[in-house]
Design a protein around this motif. Structure first.
Motif, PDB file in Angstrom:
ATOM      1  N   ILE A  83       0.502  -0.833   0.164  1.00  0.00           N
ATOM      2  CA  ILE A  83       0.608  -0.072  -0.324  1.00  0.00           C
ATOM      3  C   ILE A  83       1.019   1.364  -0.372  1.00  0.00           C
ATOM      4  CG2 ILE A  83      -1.749  -1.114   1.216  1.00  0.00           C
ATOM      5  CD1 ILE A  83      -0.509   0.479   3.711  1.00  0.00           C
ATOM      6  N   LYS A  84       0.536   2.429  -0.624  1.00  0.00           N
ATOM      7  CA  LYS A  84       1.043   3.542   0.374  1.00  0.00           C
ATOM      8  C   LYS A  84       1.220   4.306   1.689  1.00  0.00           C
ATOM      9  CE  LYS A  84      -2.044   5.734  -4.049  1.00  0.00           C
ATOM     10  NZ  LYS A  84      -2.574   6.598  -4.605  1.00  0.00           N
ATOM     11  N   ARG A  85       3.019   4.436   1.387  1.00  0.00           N
ATOM     12  CA  ARG A  85       3.410   4.934   2.257  1.00  0.00           C
ATOM     13  C   ARG A  85       2.406   5.174   3.387  1.00  0.00           C
ATOM     14  NH1 ARG A  85       9.914   5.276   1.304  1.00  0.00           N
ATOM     15  NH2 ARG A  85       9.778   3.350   0.978  1.00  0.00           N
ATOM     16  N   ASN A  87      -0.408   5.930   3.285  1.00  0.00           N
ATOM     17  CA  ASN A  87      -1.915   5.911   4.060  1.00  0.00           C
ATOM     18  C   ASN A  87      -1.679   4.626   5.580  1.00  0.00           C
ATOM     19  OD1 ASN A  87      -3.152   6.562   2.117  1.00  0.00           O
ATOM     20  ND2 ASN A  87      -4.038   4.722   0.547  1.00  0.00           N
ATOM     21  N   PRO A 216       5.492  -0.769   4.568  1.00  0.00           N
ATOM     22  CA  PRO A 216       4.887  -0.140   2.734  1.00  0.00           C
ATOM     23  C   PRO A 216       6.286   0.205   2.439  1.00  0.00           C
ATOM     24  CG  PRO A 216       3.408   0.815   4.037  1.00  0.00           C
ATOM     25  CD  PRO A 216       4.655  -0.041   5.352  1.00  0.00           C
ATOM     26  N   GLY A 218       6.622   1.039  -1.248  1.00  0.00           N
ATOM     27  CA  GLY A 218       6.194   2.255  -1.814  1.00  0.00           C
ATOM     28  C   GLY A 218       6.129   1.995  -2.932  1.00  0.00           C
ATOM     29  N   LEU A 219       4.881   2.822  -3.488  1.00  0.00           N
ATOM     30  CA  LEU A 219       4.812   1.571  -5.175  1.00  0.00           C
ATOM     31  C   LEU A 219       5.513   2.001  -5.778  1.00  0.00           C
ATOM     32  CD1 LEU A 219       0.972   3.078  -5.146  1.00  0.00           C
ATOM     33  CD2 LEU A 219       1.892   0.492  -4.422  1.00  0.00           C
ATOM     34  N   LYS A 284      -0.489   4.337 -10.362  1.00  0.00           N
ATOM     35  CA  LYS A 284      -1.667   4.661  -9.293  1.00  0.00           C
ATOM     36  C   LYS A 284      -2.948   4.384  -7.967  1.00  0.00           C
ATOM     37  CE  LYS A 284      -2.061   7.037 -14.195  1.00  0.00           C
ATOM     38  NZ  LYS A 284      -2.746   7.119 -15.242  1.00  0.00           N
ATOM     39  N   SER A 285      -2.970   3.292  -8.215  1.00  0.00           N
ATOM     40  CA  SER A 285      -3.436   2.371  -6.776  1.00  0.00           C
ATOM     41  C   SER A 285      -2.803   1.356  -6.348  1.00  0.00           C
ATOM     42  CB  SER A 285      -4.334   2.628  -7.151  1.00  0.00           C
ATOM     43  OG  SER A 285      -5.035   1.734  -8.272  1.00  0.00           O
ATOM     44  N   SER A 286      -3.367   0.848  -5.168  1.00  0.00           N
ATOM     45  CA  SER A 286      -2.671  -0.939  -4.629  1.00  0.00           C
ATOM     46  C   SER A 286      -3.425  -1.948  -5.655  1.00  0.00           C
ATOM     47  CB  SER A 286      -3.095  -0.605  -3.343  1.00  0.00           C
ATOM     48  OG  SER A 286      -2.194   0.531  -2.395  1.00  0.00           O
TER      49      SER A 286
END
Length: 618
Positions: A83-85, A87, A216, A218-219, A284-286
């Motif tokens: 997930i985004k860091r 979040n 996380p 990071g994406l 752009k999204s998980s």
């Protein structure tokens, strides 16, 4: 504060823990249990991401800390690496303090993704072992993870209970496993060997995610990691474009379509926007953890590889890390790492990467990669642009007296290149000079007109003849635009020309001029022609263009002008007389040469020559 509260079992869900408390509390209703635990009876019983945990921990006497409960007894560690860091901390805060169940929205998982289990599940063997060890069974966290179909401890197919997942039905009841199942049911394994192999890998990796508590990643870092692995599998182009046309078939063949369906991760070879595309493109999204597990397994890694991901995991870099050295020998930063980026393209013939490096000094060069050694980093394949610094150095060396070859040797170039650029610079200087002259002459002409507004075009031209001619040849359009208007003739009563009078007077002048031309007795003997008469009288144009208006002149010209033969005969007599006057013997060859006669001589000319030879001296 609650005086007694049961301890948590290993990997037990918080939902199971609270259900066991409800049994021990002897509360008559679930609302009473909720009031005991959360100080309010409007809380919803949630199986995966319960909230208001700080209140719960306070009410049970700080027996556990909220973060411990989240990491050890909720599925958040399963999701956290992907997930985004930012979040991750938001979810922790939501679960600790609020009673609003917005965790899944913050997780960022798209709707219609991997299906969530409809019912709570259990492993029959775990059920029996828990009863033997603890005296009661409980809901295991790993058994409720989406995509996990077998128990990672016993490799046994999970059985479904009748208890609905709280993500499908919202209520306030806590159902303990001991109340829901009296006797565990062992399910038959109907999956193929290949499917079982994948199910085991997914279950074991899911368990590791829960146990390792990976922060996380990071994406963008995840994507960089995957891209570097795809390069190892030769599924990337030299310009770091993913070869999806090769990747999709290989990925589908690796698992099989039926296996992918088990995880809600179907793929079709012809699709252009699948979950795999979204996983690997700029994030752009998980994406659901199960899909990360599937892809990472395809790459040949396991969950532990996520713990070792360097935050700066690079893309495939055929020319190494930036910055890159400037290879402009004329620059002060020659060989220093000052170029921050490289533009990579593909060589059409070899299909190898070609890097183009552009320095701030204007020097642009390229070479074909990949770089295989440290020395390759300092090689120039071809120069795209030399830049101002290089050109200034060439001019400096040339002005110091160095020839083309010496300059080329110093700058590691070739003589033809040096010569070409010096020539181009000279041309630029000439152009610059012309530009300056153009601007200067236009200013001079404009000032002349301002100072002399009443002068005619002719008078202005006489004032600055060289400026006028340069502008006329190089910028005629501007000159004509910046000229005063033409002045019309002011005397409209000028008498018309009397061609009859002019004809009579001019005919007399022609006759006299013809006689005058024939009397010339020096070396400049002239043939009497229309042009020679017109030149002497200043009327060549009139005699050639207006002769039909001058009939007397026409007759007179026919009478007095000489043919070539007439002129040659007269010239023979003239040259013979000169030779006799100088006491020189006259011979045919000498007279022909002095009379400038051609080798082809007709009879009349020969007779005239003989007459002059035998004419006695005076």
């Amino acid at each position: 504060m609650i005086g007694f509260f049961p301890k948590l079992y290993k990997d037990e869900t918080l939902y199971s823990w609270l259900a066991r408390y409800h049994i021990r509390s002897n509360n008559s209703s679930y609302k009473s249990t909720l009031s005991d635990l959360f100080m309010k009876d409007t809380i919803v019983a949630i199986t995966d991401f319960p909230c208001n945990l700080q209140t719960l921990c306070t009410e049970i006497g700080d027996m556990y800390k909220p973060r411990y409960l989240i990491n050890q007894h909720t599925p958040l560690p399963y999701y956290s690496p992907f997930i985004k860091r930012g979040n991750y901390e938001k979810i922790i805060d939501l679960m600790e303090s609020t009673n609003k169940n917005r965790v899944y929205a913050v997780l960022g998982l798209p709707a219609g993704n991997v299906p969530y289990p409809r019912h709570l599940r259990y492993c029959a063997t775990c059920f029996i072992e828990d009863v033997n060890q603890y005296g009661e069974p409980y809901w295991h966290r790993i058994h409720q993870i989406p995509g996990v179909h077998i128990c990672p401890h016993h490799l046994e197919i999970l059985s479904e209970s009748s208890v609905l997942s709280k993500r499908t039905v919202s209520n306030q009841k806590f159902h303990a496993l001991s109340e829901s199942i009296n006797s565990p049911i062992h399910r038959n394994n109907l999956y193929s060997d290949k499917e079982n192999e994948v199910l085991e890998v997914v279950a074991l990796n899911s368990l590791k995610l829960l146990q390792e508590e990976i922060n996380p990643i990071g994406l963008p870092n995840l994507r960089n990691y995957y891209i570097s692995k795809l390069h190892d599998k030769e599924l990337m182009t030299a310009t770091s474009r993913i070869k999806f046309q090769e990747l999709l078939p290989r990925f589908i063949n690796f698992y099989g379509k039926n296996t992918l369906k088990l995880f809600g991760s179907n793929l079709n070879i012809d699709d252009k926007d699948t979950w795999l595309h979204r996983l690997l493109r700029k994030p752009k999204s998980s994406c659901h953890p199960i899909r990360h597990i599937l892809f990472n397994t395809f790459l040949g890694d396991d969950i532990f590889s996520y713990k070792n991901i360097n935050i700066k995991t690079p893309y495939y870099q055929p020319f190494g890390d930036s910055p890159f050295p400037c290879l402009n020998r004329a620059s002060e930063h020659f060989l220093k790492d000052v170029i921050s980026t490289v533009n990579i393209t593909i060589c059409s013939s070899t299909k190898q990467p070609v890097g183009t490096f552009k320095c701030n000094c204007g020097f642009v060069f390229s070479r074909r990669g990949p770089d295989l050694s440290k020395e390759d980093r300092y090689k120039v394949g071809s120069v795209k642009q030399f830049g101002e610094v290089w050109l200034e150095k060439v001019e400096e060396l040339y002005n110091d007296g160095l020839n083309y070859s010496e300059i080329a040797r110093q700058l590691k170039s070739n003589r033809a290149t040096i010569k070409k650029y010096l020539f181009n610079e000279n041309q630029k200087m000439k152009q610059h000079s012309n530009d300056y002259k153009h601007k200067s002459y236009k200013a001079k002409w404009s000032n002349l007109i301002v100072r002399n507004p009443d002068l005619s075009r002719t008078k202005l031209r006489e004032q600055l003849p060289s400026v006028y001619m340069w502008l006329y040849r190089n910028d005629r359009e501007w000159l004509l635009t910046n000229m005063p208007p033409k002045q019309k003739g002011c005397n409209k009563d000028i008498n018309k020309v009397s061609w009859e009078t002019r004809d009579y007077e001019l005919a007399k002048k022609i006759e006299l001029e013809a006689e005058s031309l024939k009397k010339i007795n020096n070396d400049g003997i002239v043939r009497v022609t229309v042009r020679s008469i017109g030149r002497e009288l200043g009327v060549i144009s009139m005699l050639e263009n207006e002769i039909e208006k001058l009939p007397e002149c026409k007759l007179m010209l026919a009478k007095v002008t000489e043919t070539l033969k007439d002129f040659q005969l007269r010239r023979i007599k003239f040259r013979a007389k000169n030779l006799r006057d100088m006491g020189i013997e006259i011979t045919p060859s000498k007279l022909i040469r002095n009379s400038a006669l051609s080798t082809k001589i007709d009879g009349d000319i020969l007779n005239s020559i003989e007459e002059e030879i035998y004419t006695p001296k005076n």
